[in-house]
Scaffold this active site. Structure first.
Site, PDB file in Angstrom:
ATOM      1  CE1 TYR A 155      34.104 -82.871  59.445  1.00  0.00           C
ATOM      2  CE2 TYR A 155      33.329 -83.634  57.028  1.00  0.00           C
ATOM      3  CZ  TYR A 155      33.588 -82.627  58.079  1.00  0.00           C
ATOM      4  OH  TYR A 155      33.647 -81.239  57.660  1.00  0.00           O
ATOM      5  CB  CYS A 175      46.099 -69.401  71.060  1.00  0.00           C
ATOM      6  SG  CYS A 175      46.898 -70.512  70.138  1.00  0.00           S
ATOM      7  CD  GLU A 226      30.865 -80.556  55.185  1.00  0.00           C
ATOM      8  OE1 GLU A 226      31.942 -81.380  55.301  1.00  0.00           O
ATOM      9  OE2 GLU A 226      30.801 -79.300  55.368  1.00  0.00           O
ATOM     10  CB  CYS A 274      43.664 -65.619  65.520  1.00  0.00           C
ATOM     11  SG  CYS A 274      42.820 -67.050  66.205  1.00  0.00           S
ATOM     12  CB  THR A 304      39.268 -81.950  46.631  1.00  0.00           C
ATOM     13  OG1 THR A 304      40.019 -81.105  45.521  1.00  0.00           O
ATOM     14  CG2 THR A 304      37.620 -81.676  46.427  1.00  0.00           C
ATOM     15  CB  CYS A 317      48.974 -65.620  65.534  1.00  0.00           C
ATOM     16  SG  CYS A 317      49.182 -67.164  65.281  1.00  0.00           S
ATOM     17  CG  ASP A 348      37.429 -79.787  59.135  1.00  0.00           C
ATOM     18  OD1 ASP A 348      37.864 -79.362  60.298  1.00  0.00           O
ATOM     19  OD2 ASP A 348      36.960 -79.051  58.182  1.00  0.00           O
TER      20      ASP A 348
HETATM   21 FE1  SF4 Z   1      47.209 -68.392  65.932  1.00  0.00          FE
HETATM   22 FE2  SF4 Z   1      46.224 -70.079  67.998  1.00  0.00          FE
HETATM   23 FE3  SF4 Z   1      44.851 -68.315  66.532  1.00  0.00          FE
HETATM   24 FE4  SF4 Z   1      45.743 -70.727  65.487  1.00  0.00          FE
HETATM   25  S1  SF4 Z   1      44.359 -70.592  67.061  1.00  0.00           S
HETATM   26  S2  SF4 Z   1      45.603 -68.516  64.663  1.00  0.00           S
HETATM   27  S3  SF4 Z   1      47.805 -70.456  66.303  1.00  0.00           S
HETATM   28  S4  SF4 Z   1      46.237 -67.616  67.674  1.00  0.00           S
END
Ligand code: SF4
Length: 341
Positions: free
Chosen positions: A128, A214, A45, A208, A51, A205, A146
């Protein structure tokens, strides 16, 4: 938003897609009873704060090979640690790393405290890092936020407030997602999602697990988050670096403990000022200095233009090193040495 469904989707995705990292115990091994080593989690961490994973990984492997426990690291000489840290930036962090290792070895019998508060009390451990180690090493319900997690939150909730003012709101959103039963995996899942799917540019997305929740995706403007205020231009400073040679040897000086690159060996330089310095301030000796050109280097808070001069000669109060020894210098000095030699 259905938080329960969102958490379930996130954790199911993590179980299948967790990154394989040398400091990490993956979800399969964790389920089988393997536990993360707090020393390795803490070390990773600290390195990752400045980096990327690909850049930090060889350093992490080298550090843990040379110093397999926090007690081993605590026993290292300052100069040896600074040399090993070269290339990871921010030497203040290396000094804090050593102070923390020594405190754990001396005051805690070589065992890291297992709470966020206990970790926070260690020298150089910020909010953090304490949260990350508490969550990842000890499965505490700590809120680990983060830059990756901030980005995911800003998109998930379409937070209009620009950074950095929005940080508290983004942190509150992340805190509401912590899973009471798997806080460790939840923290790592959000980090991984930010690093591998919800990337800064062109988030993936279609891959995702959270896309149906979202807000930015629903609006189709996910690339525009997090909102940002215009950044003030970095100030520029100027200075002179001196490459003094004696045959194959090059003169170095130890920088003062306090300040930028504190405690590190470097080329002799002038002070770094807002205008090019007149004359030859900071020259290690009087010599026939030849102009070798300029280098540019960007630090966090300013950009530096460094004129590089070279001469052959003698000097007092310098440390002579051979050419191979230059490889351990902070990159600004390495750049300067390269154009002169
Ligand atoms: Fe896309 Fe939202 Fe998933 Fe990020 S959180 S990858 S913006 S769908």
């Amino acid at each position: 938003m259905n938080v329960t469904d969102l958490r379930a989707r996130l954790l199911a995705w993590y179980d299948q897609n967790a990154r394989d990292l040398p400091w990490r115990v993956g979800p399969g091994d964790h389920a089988a009873g393997v536990r993360a080593d707090p020393y390795r989690v803490w070390l990773s961490e600290v390195m990752l704060q400045q980096t990327t994973v690909p850049h930090a990984t060889p350093y992490f492997l080298s550090f843990t090979r040379r110093w397999p426990t926090v007690g081993d690291l605590a026993a290292v000489e300052d100069g040896e640690l600074m040399a090993a840290w070269a290339g990871l930036g921010y030497y203040a962090r290396a000094r804090n790393l050593l102070a923390c290792a020594r405190a754990v070895a001396r005051d805690h019998g070589g065992v890291f405290p297992d709470t966020e508060e206990g970790l926070r009390a260690l020298p150089g451990v910020g909010a953090y890092t304490a949260a990350a180690v508490a969550a990842i090493a000890f499965d505490r319900a700590a809120n680990v936020v983060d830059g990756n997690v901030e980005r995911v939150m800003s998109r998930l909730f379409a937070v209009e407030e620009p950074m950095p003012d929005s940080k508290p709101a983004l942190k509150a959103h992340a805190g509401a997602l912590i899973d009471a039963h798997r806080p460790r995996d939840c923290a790592q899942a959000l980090m991984d999602l930010g690093a591998t799917v919800c990337k800064p540019k062109s988030p993936l997305c279609d891959r995702c697990p959270l896309s149906m929740h979202c807000a930015a995706f629903a609006r189709g403007d996910q690339d525009s988050f997090p909102r940002k205020t215009k950044r003030a231009a970095r100030p520029r400073r100027f200075g002179i670096a001196y490459v003094l040679t004696k045959g194959d040897a090059v003169a170095l000086v130890r920088r003062p403990d306090k300040g930028l690159l504190g405690g590190m060996l470097g080329l002799p330089t002038s002070d770094w000022t807002s205008a090019p310095p007149p004359g030859l301030p900071g020259a290690p000796t009087t010599a026939d200095w030849r102009d070798m050109g300029e280098i540019e280097h960007v630090f966090t808070h300013f950009s530096l233009t460094l004129r590089v001069l070279r001469a052959e000669g003698q000097a007092a109060d310098v440390v002579w090193t051979d050419r191979a020894g230059l490889a351990a210098l902070p990159s600004v000095f390495l750049k300067a040495a390269r154009i002169a030699l």
